[in-house]
Design a protein around this motif. Structure first.
Motif, PDB file in Angstrom:
ATOM      1  N   ALA A  74       0.823  -1.207   0.000  1.00  0.00           N
ATOM      2  CA  ALA A  74       0.000   0.000   0.000  1.00  0.00           C
ATOM      3  C   ALA A  74       0.861   1.262   0.000  1.00  0.00           C
ATOM      4  O   ALA A  74       1.972   1.268   0.538  1.00  0.00           O
ATOM      5  CB  ALA A  74      -0.920  -0.005   1.215  1.00  0.00           C
ATOM      6  N   VAL A  75       0.336   2.327  -0.602  1.00  0.00           N
ATOM      7  CA  VAL A  75       1.025   3.611  -0.622  1.00  0.00           C
ATOM      8  C   VAL A  75       1.202   4.111   0.817  1.00  0.00           C
ATOM      9  O   VAL A  75       0.306   3.985   1.645  1.00  0.00           O
ATOM     10  CB  VAL A  75       0.273   4.648  -1.497  1.00  0.00           C
ATOM     11  CG1 VAL A  75      -1.084   4.973  -0.928  1.00  0.00           C
ATOM     12  CG2 VAL A  75       1.104   5.905  -1.689  1.00  0.00           C
ATOM     13  N   GLY A  76       2.392   4.619   1.135  1.00  0.00           N
ATOM     14  CA  GLY A  76       2.660   5.194   2.441  1.00  0.00           C
ATOM     15  C   GLY A  76       2.908   4.206   3.565  1.00  0.00           C
ATOM     16  O   GLY A  76       3.183   4.603   4.686  1.00  0.00           O
ATOM     17  N   VAL A  77       2.842   2.903   3.293  1.00  0.00           N
ATOM     18  CA  VAL A  77       3.072   1.887   4.328  1.00  0.00           C
ATOM     19  C   VAL A  77       4.518   1.402   4.226  1.00  0.00           C
ATOM     20  O   VAL A  77       4.977   1.013   3.156  1.00  0.00           O
ATOM     21  CB  VAL A  77       2.092   0.700   4.180  1.00  0.00           C
ATOM     22  CG1 VAL A  77       2.417  -0.401   5.174  1.00  0.00           C
ATOM     23  CG2 VAL A  77       0.660   1.181   4.345  1.00  0.00           C
ATOM     24  N   VAL A  78       5.236   1.429   5.348  1.00  0.00           N
ATOM     25  CA  VAL A  78       6.644   1.047   5.346  1.00  0.00           C
ATOM     26  C   VAL A  78       6.798  -0.430   4.993  1.00  0.00           C
ATOM     27  O   VAL A  78       6.120  -1.295   5.547  1.00  0.00           O
ATOM     28  CB  VAL A  78       7.305   1.335   6.708  1.00  0.00           C
ATOM     29  CG1 VAL A  78       8.736   0.821   6.742  1.00  0.00           C
ATOM     30  CG2 VAL A  78       7.274   2.833   7.001  1.00  0.00           C
ATOM     31  N   GLN A  79       7.687  -0.694   4.041  1.00  0.00           N
ATOM     32  CA  GLN A  79       8.047  -2.046   3.627  1.00  0.00           C
ATOM     33  C   GLN A  79       9.490  -2.287   4.060  1.00  0.00           C
ATOM     34  O   GLN A  79      10.346  -1.440   3.825  1.00  0.00           O
ATOM     35  CB  GLN A  79       7.957  -2.195   2.106  1.00  0.00           C
ATOM     36  CG  GLN A  79       6.612  -1.838   1.527  1.00  0.00           C
ATOM     37  CD  GLN A  79       5.514  -2.757   1.995  1.00  0.00           C
ATOM     38  OE1 GLN A  79       5.633  -3.984   1.916  1.00  0.00           O
ATOM     39  NE2 GLN A  79       4.436  -2.184   2.511  1.00  0.00           N
ATOM     40  N   LYS A  80       9.759  -3.387   4.707  1.00  0.00           N
ATOM     41  CA  LYS A  80      11.123  -3.748   5.088  1.00  0.00           C
ATOM     42  C   LYS A  80      11.488  -4.993   4.293  1.00  0.00           C
ATOM     43  O   LYS A  80      10.862  -6.041   4.453  1.00  0.00           O
ATOM     44  CB  LYS A  80      11.240  -3.994   6.585  1.00  0.00           C
ATOM     45  CG  LYS A  80      12.673  -4.134   7.054  1.00  0.00           C
ATOM     46  CD  LYS A  80      12.759  -4.130   8.566  1.00  0.00           C
ATOM     47  CE  LYS A  80      14.208  -4.189   9.024  1.00  0.00           C
ATOM     48  NZ  LYS A  80      14.300  -4.263  10.482  1.00  0.00           N
ATOM     49  N   CYS A  81      12.471  -4.854   3.398  1.00  0.00           N
ATOM     50  CA  CYS A  81      12.791  -5.912   2.440  1.00  0.00           C
ATOM     51  C   CYS A  81      14.276  -6.249   2.473  1.00  0.00           C
ATOM     52  O   CYS A  81      15.109  -5.407   2.793  1.00  0.00           O
ATOM     53  CB  CYS A  81      12.432  -5.460   1.028  1.00  0.00           C
ATOM     54  SG  CYS A  81      10.701  -5.045   0.805  1.00  0.00           S
TER      55      CYS A  81
END
Length: 168
Positions: A74-81
């Motif tokens: 989702a837009v604006g949601v932090v992704q940790k990859c």
């Protein structure tokens, strides 16, 4: 082993969020963290892959591995990859879940880092990058990848958008 060149093995970890739409917008591109060669022919990157978020390894202009974790970001949601690679062994994890390990991959010749774009600034990510780490001496297991990408805190949502290229 310590001191191994990133063209042999490596792991990169990045925390970011998308601007201007979720991961279904521009379904192949929008890099968060890229390590590439002198051209797009050699590349390891974490990016928007087919409407999800995934990794990509290219060597000699040939796609070698495209591991991903399914699901829209989702837009604006932090992704940790995290993306980890060595010959014939490439893995990707996102937010505490790993994908399917790719066991057939030639390694690219890597010489430069791009944050929010490729190192030449030619491919813009339209992302906010909160932090990144690159290791040349750390190759985690699937459980280690899950641990590296498990979200831990709420980030300060200050807005800084940039594309930065660094030579290795």
């Amino acid at each position: 082993p310590e001191g191994t060149a990133l063209s042999t093995q490596g792991t990169m970890v990045v925390e970011f969020s998308f601007l201007g739409g979720d991961s279904t917008v521009t379904t192949s591109g929008r890099p968060a963290l890229v390590i590439d060669g002198s051209s797009g022919a050699e590349r390891a990157w974490i990016y928007n892959n087919a409407g999800a978020v995934g990794g990509f390894i290219r060597a000699g202009s040939v796609s070698q591995a495209t591991p991903l974790v399914a699901g829209t970001a989702a837009v604006g949601v932090v992704q940790k990859c995290a993306l980890t690679w060595k010959a014939n062994d490439v893995q990707f994890a996102r937010n505490g879940s790993h994908g399917t390990r790719d066991v057939a991959a030639t390694m690219p010749a890597l010489t430069a880092i791009g944050i929010g774009s490729d190192s030449a600034g030619a491919v813009s990510g339209n992302v906010i990058v909160y932090g990144w780490t690159i290791y040349d001496d750390h190759y985690p297991t699937d459980a280690g990848m899950d641990a590296l990408t498990t979200p831990t805190t709420t980030r300060n949502q200050s807005r800084l958008t940039l594309g930065l290229g660094l030579g290795l």
